[in-house]
Write an enzyme that holds these catalytic residues in place. Structure first.
Site, short mmCIF file in Angstrom:
data_model
loop_
_atom_site.label_atom_id
_atom_site.label_comp_id
_atom_site.label_asym_id
_atom_site.label_seq_id
_atom_site.Cartn_x
_atom_site.Cartn_y
_atom_site.Cartn_z
N TYR A 1 13.86 13.20 3.72
CA TYR A 1 14.35 12.39 4.64
C TYR A 1 14.43 13.12 6.10
O TYR A 1 13.87 12.73 7.05
CB TYR A 1 15.59 11.78 4.06
CG TYR A 1 16.35 10.93 5.30
CD1 TYR A 1 15.76 9.81 5.69
CD2 TYR A 1 17.54 11.47 6.00
CE1 TYR A 1 16.50 9.11 6.79
CE2 TYR A 1 18.21 10.83 6.86
CZ TYR A 1 17.71 9.63 7.18
OH TYR A 1 18.31 8.88 8.22
N THR B 1 18.70 11.71 12.98
CA THR B 1 19.79 12.00 12.18
C THR B 1 20.24 13.18 11.99
O THR B 1 19.50 14.13 12.32
CB THR B 1 19.21 11.60 10.45
OG1 THR B 1 20.23 12.03 9.61
CG2 THR B 1 17.91 12.11 10.54
#
Ligand code: UFG
Length: 329
Positions: free
Chosen positions: A141, A117
């Site tokens: 995250y 990501t």
């Protein structure tokens, strides 16, 4: 040769399964269906319902199906949720990914594709961000994913596992044929929220911050059509299978759009002038994240087919209308 797709019932994973089965590949989907939907999975794929952290299950699936590549999508993906539940994110995204990697190494699987990501970049000082921009994630995250990149690099070195970590920017849109799309009801992502508002599923929406140092004051993101993202995975798989070098690749178009531009486009495409509130900043949002997207083109020969925000919005709207029609039936 069979591809194991973890999280193959999710938004992005289900598009990968469709692309692979369209190309005649054998696919096994491993999913616990905590957030995925069986109806999104290509009927040509085999489904194993289970936990990707279950080492014995992974070993069995890899052995029984003669897996030659793993595409590891299964993950939790909501940044604010990761701040509230970091240990849940580290368990799901890091510890369980480690189990998948170990099973691949133990089972002699040569190729591995990992959903990373743009969140690994955190609040990068240089823009656009290249794959060599320091990765300093600012959320659990982002950290949960960056650790997996490190494990893969170390496993490549120690065990010869050839892997690509694909750093996704803002993924949106849906399968142009209408077979899959984002199906989560309480999604938080901008384009999904805007199309739901346009269709009357939400009374209105809020722009999180209009005082950023950008031309119109709202945040800028590099939106990529999910089908282009998946084309990059398919090209990445072919690259690994022919012995191409592993590594890290940004997955994006290399140009950005602001929140206000996205909302205006959703209004234009839908023909609905829905209520929009100009609100406060959302904590943790960087003003602008745009990728340098050269490496993926030169490494994989990838060329996007849908590099046009209007097309992305149109496909997202088409998908949302399908969901509505299905619910009404
Ligand atoms: N936004 C709004 N209103 C909304 C929803 C979003 O103004 O109702 C804004 C956000 O504040 C942000 C932009 O729209 O400025 C995009 O927000 P998204 O939630 O759609 O996406 P993010 O950029 O926050 O997150 C994406 C991925 C994450 C990834 C992150 C990396 O979805 O998985 O990029 O920065 F971690």
């Amino acid at each position: 040769m069979t591809v194991l797709v973890t999280g193959g019932a999710g938004y992005i994973g289900s598009h990968m399964v469709l692309a692979l089965t369209d190309a005649g590949e054998d696919v096994v989907v491993l999913d616990d269906f905590s957030t995925g939907f069986e109806r999104l999975v290509s009927p040509k794929a085999r489904i194993v319902r289970g936990d990707m952290g279950d080492q014995a299950l992974l070993d069995r699936v890899i052995r029984e199906h003669r897996i030659d590549a793993v595409a590891h999508f299964a993950a939790k993906i909501v940044v604010p949720e990761s701040v509230a539940d970091p240990l849940g994110y580290y368990l799901n995204n890091t510890v369980k990914a480690r189990a998948v990697i170990e099973a691949a190494v133990r089972g002699g699987v040569p190729n591995f594709i990992f959903s990373s990501t743009a969140a690994v970049y955190g609040d990068a000082e240089e823009m656009p961000v290249t794959e060599t921009t320091p990765a300093v994630p600012v959320s659990p995250y982002g950290r949960s994913k960056l650790m997996v990149e490190w494990m893969l690099a170390d496993a490549a070195h120690a065990h010869g596992l050839n892997s690509l970590a694909l750093r996704y920017f803002n993924v949106a849109g849906a399968d142009p044929a209408g077979r899959s799309g984002q199906a989560t009801q309480n999604a938080t992502h901008l384009i999904k929220v805007a199309v739901q508002t346009a269709l009357g599923l939400r009374p209105g929406m809020t722009v999180f911050g209009t005082d950023y140092p950008t031309p119109d004051g709202s945040c800028i993101r590099d939106y990529i059509h999910v089908s282009d993202l998946i084309d990059a995975h398919v090209a990445g798989l072919a690259h690994l299978r022919r012995g191409g070098a592993g590594g890290i690749l940004n997955c994006a178009y290399g140009h950005g759009s602001s929140v206000l531009e996205v909302i205006d486009l959703v209004k234009k495409v839908s023909g609905v002038d829905f209520p929009v509130t100009l609100g406060e900043r959302r904590p943790g949002d960087p003003a602008r994240i745009v990728a340098a997207a050269e490496r993926i083109r030169s490494t994989l020969g990838w060329r996007p087919r849908f590099d046009d925000l209007e097309t992305i919005v149109t496909h997202a709207l088409d998908w949302e209308r399908r969901l509505l029609a299905r619910d009404a039936a």
